[in-house]
Design a protein around this motif. Sequence first.
Motif, PDB file in Angstrom:
ATOM      1  N   GLU A  49       0.703  -1.209  -0.108  1.00  0.00           N
ATOM      2  CA  GLU A  49       0.038  -0.054   0.115  1.00  0.00           C
ATOM      3  C   GLU A  49       0.931   1.347   0.028  1.00  0.00           C
ATOM      4  OE1 GLU A  49      -3.136   2.445   3.087  1.00  0.00           O
ATOM      5  OE2 GLU A  49      -2.503   0.258   3.476  1.00  0.00           O
ATOM      6  N   TRP A  50       1.889   1.166   0.872  1.00  0.00           N
ATOM      7  CA  TRP A  50       2.722   2.274   0.941  1.00  0.00           C
ATOM      8  C   TRP A  50       3.567   2.792  -0.437  1.00  0.00           C
ATOM      9  CZ3 TRP A  50       0.244   4.820   4.475  1.00  0.00           C
ATOM     10  CH2 TRP A  50      -0.065   4.379   5.547  1.00  0.00           C
ATOM     11  N   TYR A  51       3.811   1.534  -0.861  1.00  0.00           N
ATOM     12  CA  TYR A  51       4.677   1.914  -2.388  1.00  0.00           C
ATOM     13  C   TYR A  51       3.887   2.388  -3.333  1.00  0.00           C
ATOM     14  CZ  TYR A  51       8.705   0.225  -0.016  1.00  0.00           C
ATOM     15  OH  TYR A  51       9.863  -0.056   1.003  1.00  0.00           O
ATOM     16  N   ARG A  52       2.496   1.805  -3.490  1.00  0.00           N
ATOM     17  CA  ARG A  52       1.406   1.988  -4.419  1.00  0.00           C
ATOM     18  C   ARG A  52       1.162   3.727  -4.402  1.00  0.00           C
ATOM     19  NH1 ARG A  52      -1.489  -1.955  -3.925  1.00  0.00           N
ATOM     20  NH2 ARG A  52      -2.718  -1.246  -2.074  1.00  0.00           N
ATOM     21  N   THR A  53       0.696   4.129  -3.090  1.00  0.00           N
ATOM     22  CA  THR A  53       0.612   5.499  -2.702  1.00  0.00           C
ATOM     23  C   THR A  53       1.810   6.499  -3.295  1.00  0.00           C
ATOM     24  OG1 THR A  53      -0.732   5.044  -0.747  1.00  0.00           O
ATOM     25  CG2 THR A  53       0.055   7.222  -0.964  1.00  0.00           C
ATOM     26  N   LEU A  54       3.035   5.860  -2.693  1.00  0.00           N
ATOM     27  CA  LEU A  54       4.331   6.714  -3.361  1.00  0.00           C
ATOM     28  C   LEU A  54       4.025   7.004  -4.694  1.00  0.00           C
ATOM     29  CD1 LEU A  54       7.017   8.112  -2.547  1.00  0.00           C
ATOM     30  CD2 LEU A  54       7.943   5.754  -3.024  1.00  0.00           C
ATOM     31  N   PHE A  55       3.800   6.035  -5.520  1.00  0.00           N
ATOM     32  CA  PHE A  55       4.131   6.174  -7.037  1.00  0.00           C
ATOM     33  C   PHE A  55       2.737   6.666  -7.734  1.00  0.00           C
ATOM     34  CE2 PHE A  55       7.482   3.310  -6.151  1.00  0.00           C
ATOM     35  CZ  PHE A  55       8.444   3.964  -6.562  1.00  0.00           C
ATOM     36  N   THR A  56       1.377   6.543  -7.174  1.00  0.00           N
ATOM     37  CA  THR A  56       0.338   6.999  -7.745  1.00  0.00           C
ATOM     38  C   THR A  56      -0.157   8.369  -7.074  1.00  0.00           C
ATOM     39  OG1 THR A  56      -1.084   5.634  -6.101  1.00  0.00           O
ATOM     40  CG2 THR A  56      -0.440   4.595  -8.079  1.00  0.00           C
ATOM     41  N   ASP A  57       0.170   8.746  -5.911  1.00  0.00           N
ATOM     42  CA  ASP A  57      -0.410   9.960  -5.363  1.00  0.00           C
ATOM     43  C   ASP A  57       0.286  11.195  -5.910  1.00  0.00           C
ATOM     44  OD1 ASP A  57      -1.375  12.206  -3.948  1.00  0.00           O
ATOM     45  OD2 ASP A  57      -0.896  11.415  -1.919  1.00  0.00           O
ATOM     46  N   PRO A  58      -0.205  12.069  -6.620  1.00  0.00           N
ATOM     47  CA  PRO A  58       0.589  12.921  -7.120  1.00  0.00           C
ATOM     48  C   PRO A  58       1.483  13.965  -6.305  1.00  0.00           C
ATOM     49  CG  PRO A  58      -1.717  13.240  -8.075  1.00  0.00           C
ATOM     50  CD  PRO A  58      -1.587  12.168  -6.913  1.00  0.00           C
ATOM     51  N   SER A  59       1.117  14.246  -5.095  1.00  0.00           N
ATOM     52  CA  SER A  59       1.928  14.941  -4.075  1.00  0.00           C
ATOM     53  C   SER A  59       3.166  14.257  -3.840  1.00  0.00           C
ATOM     54  CB  SER A  59       1.322  15.453  -3.018  1.00  0.00           C
ATOM     55  OG  SER A  59       0.725  14.237  -2.375  1.00  0.00           O
ATOM     56  N   LEU A  65      10.125  12.921  -7.269  1.00  0.00           N
ATOM     57  CA  LEU A  65      10.892  13.596  -8.459  1.00  0.00           C
ATOM     58  C   LEU A  65      11.751  14.608  -8.186  1.00  0.00           C
ATOM     59  CD1 LEU A  65       8.171  12.854 -11.342  1.00  0.00           C
ATOM     60  CD2 LEU A  65      10.370  11.660 -10.734  1.00  0.00           C
ATOM     61  N   MET A  66      11.129  15.589  -7.429  1.00  0.00           N
ATOM     62  CA  MET A  66      12.130  16.598  -6.785  1.00  0.00           C
ATOM     63  C   MET A  66      13.322  16.274  -5.955  1.00  0.00           C
ATOM     64  SD  MET A  66      12.382  20.060  -6.908  1.00  0.00           S
ATOM     65  CE  MET A  66      11.007  20.645  -7.596  1.00  0.00           C
ATOM     66  N   SER A  67      13.007  15.512  -5.232  1.00  0.00           N
ATOM     67  CA  SER A  67      14.410  14.826  -4.535  1.00  0.00           C
ATOM     68  C   SER A  67      15.510  14.299  -5.206  1.00  0.00           C
ATOM     69  CB  SER A  67      13.667  13.841  -3.366  1.00  0.00           C
ATOM     70  OG  SER A  67      12.915  14.372  -2.399  1.00  0.00           O
ATOM     71  N   VAL A  68      14.849  13.414  -6.328  1.00  0.00           N
ATOM     72  CA  VAL A  68      15.711  12.728  -7.418  1.00  0.00           C
ATOM     73  C   VAL A  68      16.424  13.624  -7.961  1.00  0.00           C
ATOM     74  CG1 VAL A  68      16.036  11.203  -9.320  1.00  0.00           C
ATOM     75  CG2 VAL A  68      14.569  10.567  -7.365  1.00  0.00           C
ATOM     76  N   GLN A  69      15.797  14.914  -8.463  1.00  0.00           N
ATOM     77  CA  GLN A  69      16.526  15.912  -9.375  1.00  0.00           C
ATOM     78  C   GLN A  69      17.430  16.847  -8.574  1.00  0.00           C
ATOM     79  OE1 GLN A  69      13.000  18.217 -10.735  1.00  0.00           O
ATOM     80  NE2 GLN A  69      12.677  16.973 -12.355  1.00  0.00           N
ATOM     81  N   ILE A  70      17.047  17.077  -7.478  1.00  0.00           N
ATOM     82  CA  ILE A  70      18.074  17.731  -6.492  1.00  0.00           C
ATOM     83  C   ILE A  70      19.175  16.884  -6.023  1.00  0.00           C
ATOM     84  CG2 ILE A  70      18.316  18.542  -4.103  1.00  0.00           C
ATOM     85  CD1 ILE A  70      15.448  19.686  -4.229  1.00  0.00           C
TER      86      ILE A  70
END
Length: 119
Positions: A49-59, A65-70
């Motif tokens: 559930e937590w991984y599904r939320t991480l990749f599906t919830d836009p926020s 993505l912002m963390s990876v870019q930084i």
Amino acid sequence: MADFRGGVGLRLWAVLVAAVLVGPTLVVLPLSFTGRRSFAFPPSDWSLEWYRTLFTDPSWRDSLLMSVQIALAVAVTATVLGTAAALALDRGRLPGKGLIHGLLLAPMVVPQIVAAIGV
């Protein structure tokens, strides 16, 4: 077999340090697969559930993505600046070369907890 200098005490110390560094990960990783909304170790039920939320919830996805870019920008910048500083210190004739060298090495010498308290 490799020749390890330092004896049993040094080996035990290395194992202890490794356990302290890896131990929290060995607790957090299974907790990330729990199906509950609160922490309980060991998890009673398993879920993605937590991984599904991480990749599906836009926020969450935008934050990831912002963390990876930084992280990529910081890694590239640190590599370029570190390489330039190393080349300058090795090949250049800089006044205060020893002081600059010491300042650049200070983050590796000062324990991380002291730096964290300072920040």
